[in-house]
Motif scaffolding. Structure first.
Motif, PDB file in Angstrom:
ATOM      1  N   ALA A   1       0.592  -1.132   0.009  1.00  0.00           N
ATOM      2  CA  ALA A   1      -0.316   0.039  -0.442  1.00  0.00           C
ATOM      3  C   ALA A   1       0.671   1.062   0.204  1.00  0.00           C
ATOM      4  CB  ALA A   1      -0.607  -0.370   1.187  1.00  0.00           C
ATOM      5  N   LEU A   2       0.825   2.539  -0.632  1.00  0.00           N
ATOM      6  CA  LEU A   2       0.954   3.470  -0.607  1.00  0.00           C
ATOM      7  C   LEU A   2       0.719   4.289   0.982  1.00  0.00           C
ATOM      8  CD1 LEU A   2       0.681   4.803  -4.509  1.00  0.00           C
ATOM      9  CD2 LEU A   2       2.506   3.855  -3.003  1.00  0.00           C
ATOM     10  N   VAL A   3      -0.738   3.601   1.503  1.00  0.00           N
ATOM     11  CA  VAL A   3      -0.684   5.032   2.355  1.00  0.00           C
ATOM     12  C   VAL A   3      -0.739   4.296   3.490  1.00  0.00           C
ATOM     13  CG1 VAL A   3      -2.158   7.181   0.786  1.00  0.00           C
ATOM     14  CG2 VAL A   3      -3.040   5.019   1.662  1.00  0.00           C
ATOM     15  N   GLY A   4      -0.712   5.438   4.712  1.00  0.00           N
ATOM     16  CA  GLY A   4      -0.879   4.171   5.540  1.00  0.00           C
ATOM     17  C   GLY A   4      -1.359   4.887   7.416  1.00  0.00           C
ATOM     18  N   ALA A   5      -0.788   4.582   8.390  1.00  0.00           N
ATOM     19  CA  ALA A   5      -0.374   5.385   9.558  1.00  0.00           C
ATOM     20  C   ALA A   5       1.669   5.679   9.539  1.00  0.00           C
ATOM     21  CB  ALA A   5      -1.365   4.075  10.925  1.00  0.00           C
ATOM     22  N   LYS A   6       0.888   6.327  10.258  1.00  0.00           N
ATOM     23  CA  LYS A   6       2.716   6.766  10.190  1.00  0.00           C
ATOM     24  C   LYS A   6       2.944   8.169  11.721  1.00  0.00           C
ATOM     25  CE  LYS A   6       5.910   9.018   6.607  1.00  0.00           C
ATOM     26  NZ  LYS A   6       7.010   8.398   5.091  1.00  0.00           N
ATOM     27  N   GLU A   7       4.008   7.322  11.841  1.00  0.00           N
ATOM     28  CA  GLU A   7       4.710   8.202  13.083  1.00  0.00           C
ATOM     29  C   GLU A   7       3.434   8.878  14.152  1.00  0.00           C
ATOM     30  OE1 GLU A   7       7.674   9.581  13.557  1.00  0.00           O
ATOM     31  OE2 GLU A   7       8.836   7.902  11.810  1.00  0.00           O
ATOM     32  N   VAL A   8       2.477   8.258  14.497  1.00  0.00           N
ATOM     33  CA  VAL A   8       1.434   8.278  15.652  1.00  0.00           C
ATOM     34  C   VAL A   8       2.036   7.886  16.992  1.00  0.00           C
ATOM     35  CG1 VAL A   8      -0.698   6.855  16.087  1.00  0.00           C
ATOM     36  CG2 VAL A   8      -0.160   7.174  13.625  1.00  0.00           C
ATOM     37  N   SER A   9       1.681   9.097  17.264  1.00  0.00           N
ATOM     38  CA  SER A   9       2.021   8.418  18.786  1.00  0.00           C
ATOM     39  C   SER A   9       0.534   9.663  20.032  1.00  0.00           C
ATOM     40  CB  SER A   9       2.633   9.895  19.223  1.00  0.00           C
ATOM     41  OG  SER A   9       4.496   9.385  18.807  1.00  0.00           O
ATOM     42  N   VAL A  10       0.584   8.350  20.371  1.00  0.00           N
ATOM     43  CA  VAL A  10      -1.259   8.258  21.620  1.00  0.00           C
ATOM     44  C   VAL A  10      -0.604   8.026  23.155  1.00  0.00           C
ATOM     45  CG1 VAL A  10      -2.672   7.319  20.207  1.00  0.00           C
ATOM     46  CG2 VAL A  10      -3.391   9.144  21.823  1.00  0.00           C
ATOM     47  N   ARG A  11      -1.895   7.851  23.745  1.00  0.00           N
ATOM     48  CA  ARG A  11      -2.043   7.783  25.355  1.00  0.00           C
ATOM     49  C   ARG A  11      -3.505   7.426  24.899  1.00  0.00           C
ATOM     50  NH1 ARG A  11       0.492   7.134  30.283  1.00  0.00           N
ATOM     51  NH2 ARG A  11      -1.562   6.644  31.845  1.00  0.00           N
ATOM     52  N   ILE A  12      -3.294   5.540  25.508  1.00  0.00           N
ATOM     53  CA  ILE A  12      -4.697   5.888  25.517  1.00  0.00           C
ATOM     54  C   ILE A  12      -5.106   5.007  27.349  1.00  0.00           C
ATOM     55  CG2 ILE A  12      -7.071   3.807  24.904  1.00  0.00           C
ATOM     56  CD1 ILE A  12      -4.782   3.542  22.717  1.00  0.00           C
ATOM     57  N   ASP A  13      -6.232   5.688  27.763  1.00  0.00           N
ATOM     58  CA  ASP A  13      -6.198   5.388  29.397  1.00  0.00           C
ATOM     59  C   ASP A  13      -7.153   4.769  29.532  1.00  0.00           C
ATOM     60  OD1 ASP A  13      -3.792   6.443  30.655  1.00  0.00           O
ATOM     61  OD2 ASP A  13      -4.525   7.963  29.544  1.00  0.00           O
ATOM     62  N   SER A  14      -7.216   3.890  30.302  1.00  0.00           N
ATOM     63  CA  SER A  14      -8.751   2.881  30.809  1.00  0.00           C
ATOM     64  C   SER A  14     -10.109   3.804  31.413  1.00  0.00           C
ATOM     65  CB  SER A  14      -8.366   2.111  32.149  1.00  0.00           C
ATOM     66  OG  SER A  14      -7.760   0.931  31.842  1.00  0.00           O
ATOM     67  N   GLY A  15     -11.073   3.757  31.100  1.00  0.00           N
ATOM     68  CA  GLY A  15     -12.387   4.791  31.109  1.00  0.00           C
ATOM     69  C   GLY A  15     -12.861   5.780  30.256  1.00  0.00           C
ATOM     70  N   THR A  16     -11.156   5.943  29.365  1.00  0.00           N
ATOM     71  CA  THR A  16     -11.939   7.049  28.428  1.00  0.00           C
ATOM     72  C   THR A  16     -11.366   6.669  27.206  1.00  0.00           C
ATOM     73  OG1 THR A  16     -10.578   8.309  30.040  1.00  0.00           O
ATOM     74  CG2 THR A  16     -10.612   9.481  28.376  1.00  0.00           C
ATOM     75  N   PRO A  17     -12.135   6.595  26.224  1.00  0.00           N
ATOM     76  CA  PRO A  17     -12.587   5.856  25.162  1.00  0.00           C
ATOM     77  C   PRO A  17     -11.301   7.162  23.552  1.00  0.00           C
ATOM     78  CG  PRO A  17     -14.852   6.303  25.889  1.00  0.00           C
ATOM     79  CD  PRO A  17     -13.937   7.166  26.767  1.00  0.00           C
ATOM     80  N   LEU A  18     -10.523   6.533  23.516  1.00  0.00           N
ATOM     81  CA  LEU A  18     -10.081   7.058  21.821  1.00  0.00           C
ATOM     82  C   LEU A  18     -10.664   6.948  20.718  1.00  0.00           C
ATOM     83  CD1 LEU A  18      -7.603   8.529  20.968  1.00  0.00           C
ATOM     84  CD2 LEU A  18      -6.320   6.361  20.073  1.00  0.00           C
ATOM     85  N   ILE A  19     -10.502   8.145  20.705  1.00  0.00           N
ATOM     86  CA  ILE A  19     -11.740   7.740  19.157  1.00  0.00           C
ATOM     87  C   ILE A  19     -10.910   8.839  17.953  1.00  0.00           C
ATOM     88  CG2 ILE A  19     -13.994   8.981  18.291  1.00  0.00           C
ATOM     89  CD1 ILE A  19     -14.346   7.369  20.434  1.00  0.00           C
ATOM     90  N   ILE A  20     -10.579   7.611  16.673  1.00  0.00           N
ATOM     91  CA  ILE A  20      -9.812   8.161  15.956  1.00  0.00           C
ATOM     92  C   ILE A  20     -10.399   8.332  14.889  1.00  0.00           C
ATOM     93  CG2 ILE A  20      -8.273   7.053  14.222  1.00  0.00           C
ATOM     94  CD1 ILE A  20      -7.420   5.008  16.055  1.00  0.00           C
ATOM     95  N   LYS A  21     -10.570  10.060  14.005  1.00  0.00           N
ATOM     96  CA  LYS A  21     -10.733   9.833  12.988  1.00  0.00           C
ATOM     97  C   LYS A  21      -9.839  10.809  11.488  1.00  0.00           C
ATOM     98  CE  LYS A  21     -14.090  12.187  15.702  1.00  0.00           C
ATOM     99  NZ  LYS A  21     -15.447  13.278  15.945  1.00  0.00           N
ATOM    100  N   GLY A  22     -10.229  11.240  11.079  1.00  0.00           N
ATOM    101  CA  GLY A  22      -9.179  11.741   9.522  1.00  0.00           C
ATOM    102  C   GLY A  22     -10.254  11.405   8.312  1.00  0.00           C
ATOM    103  N   PRO A  23      -8.955  11.959   7.096  1.00  0.00           N
ATOM    104  CA  PRO A  23      -9.265  11.898   6.102  1.00  0.00           C
ATOM    105  C   PRO A  23      -9.840   9.955   5.416  1.00  0.00           C
ATOM    106  CG  PRO A  23      -8.281  12.779   5.597  1.00  0.00           C
ATOM    107  CD  PRO A  23      -8.298  13.074   7.525  1.00  0.00           C
TER     108      PRO A  23
END
Length: 589
Positions: free
Chosen positions: A391-413
């Protein structure tokens, strides 16, 4: 979908690859193991059929000639025993018919048992591969076509190589022994006859060995032709509208012409081998007749000690055995086809060197991994990059913290790598770079068992009842638990309107229900039991605003003690959540 133990992608570059990385998955001799007793019975019955056929022909010729000579020498004499040969002929005819029927019945059962065993073996082997390799294999149509067609082609090794060669060799050896015993030929004549019979076997043997490469070329060109046709067929309507069908199928036509040329060449060789084998037998017949002619005196041809009926019997035997030996030349590509199928299957189910290096630390069933923490969880992604191979596209250089009880919503084009990132966390894709930590330990070092739930874009809905599909997430789930899970995803009202209730069939791939309902059924399956991590890819697709908010509240409440990561393009007040917005990135390999 519950995910199994995940791979550890932080292996060192100098780690030794598993010993199974280069060991063959399958050998042709393994084909005899499932039903060796059936094959032995089939070979015995095949020999009975072949020998009965040849002997019937020889005895019939001997009987007719002997009876004619008896009538000529002693008209009205009853010295010739007509009853015994007639009885032998009837017995041989029945043995031939019974042997052929029995061989077909036993060999068919053996073949079906072999195909069943091979399919189970290869598909179980495929299921045991790393998830990354499973995905690459199962999502490639040419690989699945190879897997199925090559398994079916493997039976040629027994049906067209082992069995025919065994029966032909034994039959020819017995006939050669009979010729040496029955006819008073000179040593030179016998040697020539034996050399001709041996040549009739050596020719198809050399042809089969030479045909290995031919069979490989035929298989490669045939698969290439198939692929070159599938690509334009996928967009045939557009190509026809834009009048580009002829231009886009030129490569297919070229491959088709090449395949036809190879098949025509193979057919010419096949005919040549069959003709040469027949010539060897005709030459052996001529040697027999010429040798007998030399032994007889024209004035005493009936009294020289030469048994004319036996000469005719041998001649008919040499002519009749062609039916058994000639097919060896006809199927000279069978050995090559079997070897090619075996090699392709082994290549398909073995990782390449790069894949083996990437998956060298995949935990086996006997490795337990780290125990999941019992308290709150937090995950850290640091400069994580992942993409589907090629593939030519994908997730690149992603940095994030995820904690219990707090959902992480991923958005983008579209194309920014949202689903790819989820696949990497679920273990379906390797992490190309960066690291993923869970409570300061490597994410992939934990023994997740069924504590990670993943809802991907492709749903696993089977042609079974609603209850059976749901219980894939918890086999011992009670009816009350099933109803509770359906209520969480807003399907309880719909269920109550179904006459069959939980026994409602969903159809293959969920064809009996809508796409939104199928996605909620898959989500309900995950909500049947608590899991420490839930990864959901577009769980609200196809839902109206009211249903979407209700499902979200249920999922959030269900996962308040664990990690929850959701890919969604919907915008509404989702409460306190962390949001990760990805941008489209282009990979340059």
């Amino acid at each position: 979908m519950t995910k199994p133990t995940l791979p550890n992608t932080t292996s060192s570059s100098n780690q030794k690859l598993p010993s199974t990385a280069h060991s063959p998955v399958f050998r042709l001799r393994d084909m005899f193991k499932p039903s060796f007793d059936l094959w032995v019975i089939s070979w015995i019955l095949g020999l009975v059929t072949a020998l009965s056929m040849i002997t019937l022909l020889m005895v019939s010729g001997w009987f007719i000639t002997g009876a004619a000579l008896a009538g000529m020498i002693a008209v009205g004499s009853h010295s010739f025993n007509y009853m015994l040969p007639a009885g032998i002929i009837r017995m041989l005819a029945m043995a031939r018919t019974a042997g052929r029927y029995g061989e077909l019945m036993v060999s068919h059962n053996a073949v079906f048992d072999l195909l069943k065993t091979l399919r189970l073996r290869f598909f179980n082997r495929l299921a045991a591969l790393p998830l990354v390799q499973q995905r690459n294999t199962l999502h490639a149509s040419q690989y699945m076509h190879r897997l199925v067609s090559d398994i079916d082609k493997l039976d040629e090794f027994i049906l067209r190589v082992i069995s025919p060669w065994l029966i032909a060799s034994v039959s020819l050896l017995l006939l050669a022994g009979f010729i040496g015993w029955a006819l008073p030929l000179s040593a030179t004549s016998k040697t020539i006859i034996y050399l001709l019979l041996l040549s009739a076997l050596l020719l198809p043997l050399m042809a089969s060995l030479k045909g290995i490469q031919s069979a490989k070329r035929l298989s490669q060109v045939s698969e290439s032709r198939r692929q070159k046709l599938l690509a334009p067929l996928a967009i045939i309507t557009q190509l026809l509208l834009w009048q580009q069908w002829q231009a886009q199928t030129k490569s297919y036509i070229a491959q088709d012409d090449r395949l036809q040329a190879l098949e025509w060449s193979a057919q010419k060789l096949r005919s040549s081998y069959m003709l040469l084998i027949q010539w060897f037998f005709y030459a052996a017949v001529l040697v027999v007749l010429f040798s007998i002619y030399q032994l007889t005196d024209s004035s005493t041809s009936l009294t020289t000690g030469v048994d004319v009926p036996l000469v005719l019997a041998v001649t008919l035997g040499l002519l009749g055995i062609q039916e058994i030996v000639v097919p060896l030349g006809q199927h000279y590509l069978a050995l090559g086809n079997s070897i090619s199928a075996k090699d392709r299957l082994n290549a398909l189910l073995q990782p390449s060197v790069s894949e083996a290096q990437a998956n060298s630390t995949i935990p086996t069933d006997t490795e337990t991994g780290l125990a999941l923490p019992t308290g709150p969880l937090h995950a850290n992604l640091t400069h994580v990059s992942a993409k589907i191979p090629g593939a030519l596209v994908g997730a690149k250089e992603v940095s994030v913290r995820i904690d219990s009880g707090t959902p992480l919503i991923i958005k983008g084009p579209s194309g920014c790598g949202k689903s790819t990132l989820l696949q990497a966390l679920a273990g379906e894709l390797p992490v190309q770079s960066g690291e993923v930590k869970l409570n300061e330990q490597d994410w992939f070092a934990y023994n997740w068992q069924d504590q990670l739930g993943y809802l991907g874009q492709q749903l696993d809905i089977f042609d079974q009842t609603l209850a059976a599909n749901l219980r894939l997430g918890k086999p011992q789930a009670t009816e009350a638990e099933l109803l509770s899970a359906l209520d969480k995803v807003g399907l309880l009202t719909w269920l109550q309107a179904q006459p069959q209730g939980l026994q409602t069939p969903l159809g293959e791939y969920g064809a009996a229900i809508s796409g939104g309902q199928a996605r909620r059924v898959a989500l309900a399956r995950l909500l049947l039991k608590p899991r420490r991590v839930l990864l959901l890819d577009e769980p609200f697709a196809g839902l109206d605003n009211e249903t979407r908010e209700r499902v979200w509240d249920s999922v959030r409440e269900h996962q308040k003690q664990g990690l929850l990561v959701v890919v969604s393009h919907h915008e509404w007040d989702m409460g306190q959540c962390d949001v990760l917005t990805l941008k489209e990135n282009v990979f340059i390999d």
